[in-house]
Design an enzyme around this catalytic site. Sequence first.
Site, PDB file in Angstrom:
ATOM      1  N   GLY A 189      -4.796  11.040  -0.520  1.00 21.00           N
ATOM      2  CA  GLY A 189      -5.516  12.042   0.268  1.00 21.00           C
ATOM      3  C   GLY A 189      -5.132  13.479  -0.041  1.00 21.00           C
ATOM      4  O   GLY A 189      -6.001  14.353  -0.130  1.00 21.00           O
TER       5      GLY A 189
ATOM      6  N   ASP B 292      -5.888   1.810   3.333  1.00 22.51           N
ATOM      7  CA  ASP B 292      -5.287   0.791   4.205  1.00 22.51           C
ATOM      8  C   ASP B 292      -6.223  -0.412   4.314  1.00 22.51           C
ATOM      9  O   ASP B 292      -5.795  -1.568   4.233  1.00 22.51           O
ATOM     10  CB  ASP B 292      -5.021   1.356   5.602  1.00 22.51           C
ATOM     11  CG  ASP B 292      -3.954   2.441   5.600  1.00 22.51           C
ATOM     12  OD1 ASP B 292      -3.116   2.445   4.684  1.00 22.51           O
ATOM     13  OD2 ASP B 292      -3.965   3.285   6.516  1.00 22.51           O
TER      14      ASP B 292
ATOM     15  N   LYS C 178       0.853  -1.186   0.000  1.00 23.70           N
ATOM     16  CA  LYS C 178       0.000   0.000   0.000  1.00 23.70           C
ATOM     17  C   LYS C 178       0.891   1.239   0.000  1.00 23.70           C
ATOM     18  O   LYS C 178       1.733   1.426   0.888  1.00 23.70           O
ATOM     19  CB  LYS C 178      -0.918  -0.022   1.229  1.00 23.70           C
ATOM     20  CG  LYS C 178      -1.978   1.085   1.191  1.00 23.70           C
ATOM     21  CD  LYS C 178      -1.513   2.344   1.879  1.00 23.70           C
ATOM     22  CE  LYS C 178      -2.512   3.471   1.733  1.00 23.70           C
ATOM     23  NZ  LYS C 178      -2.262   4.573   2.686  1.00 23.70           N
TER      24      LYS C 178
END
Length: 255
Positions: free
Chosen positions: A43, A159, A9
């Site tokens: 983000g 996540d 990730k």
Amino acid sequence: MAKKTWVIKLGGAVLNTENAARALFDVLSNQPSHNFVIVHGGGALVDTWLKEAGFVSAKHQGLRISPAEQMPHIVGALAGCANKQLMAQAIAAGHKPVGLSLYEAGVTASQKLKALCLVGKCESNNDSIINDLLNVGRLPIVSSIGFDEQGLWYNVNADEAAAAIANNLNAELIFMTDVEAVLDANKQPLHQLDTKHIETLIAEGVIVGGMEVKVKTSLHAALHLRRGVYISSWQKPENLTALLNGEHVGTKITP
């Protein structure tokens, strides 16, 4: 011998840092005996796009509240721009990437909490094309945009998305984040964390916000996968090399 599969990730500011993703993809190029699946959020990019569109971003328990009117911008930033930026870096490093949403990766989304609007939680649907892509030498790059059975789209915490995909594939899981490791109250790295230690640090307010989500997700994944999950920094590509070679770098989360 069957190749080991790793779900990696990529988070934090990796997308905003020139050549950071390229350096990580170069590491993967040197590991032909492993399969890799990349899962990403974005983000900071979402914040920028929403701000430019005149929206105010709000968070609840470390997760972005995602009203329906903001979703085209969130989807465009994550499944569009961020995903294609990573594909570009992967291609430059010699990979053959394929950009996916969670739906193609075998994960169905559903509403997490009414207060979060269109934030999704993950459910496996056992209908993934990931292994087919790995078998023909492609590198799946999966954005954290999900769909439910009715085709409604959701913003899923990346996540949690990575953990769901790792669970589907019974794969090793690494979270590459902005920090070297999870830090204690004195800002010193913690090399290993288990359930009890995590509960204590959250109760004491040492682990908060986005890191609380990450640590809880890592613990949940470790319980399901029955193995350690790693949190390490993308800023040091050598950390990724070390992890792939079985060395203990960053924070290892165990049940």
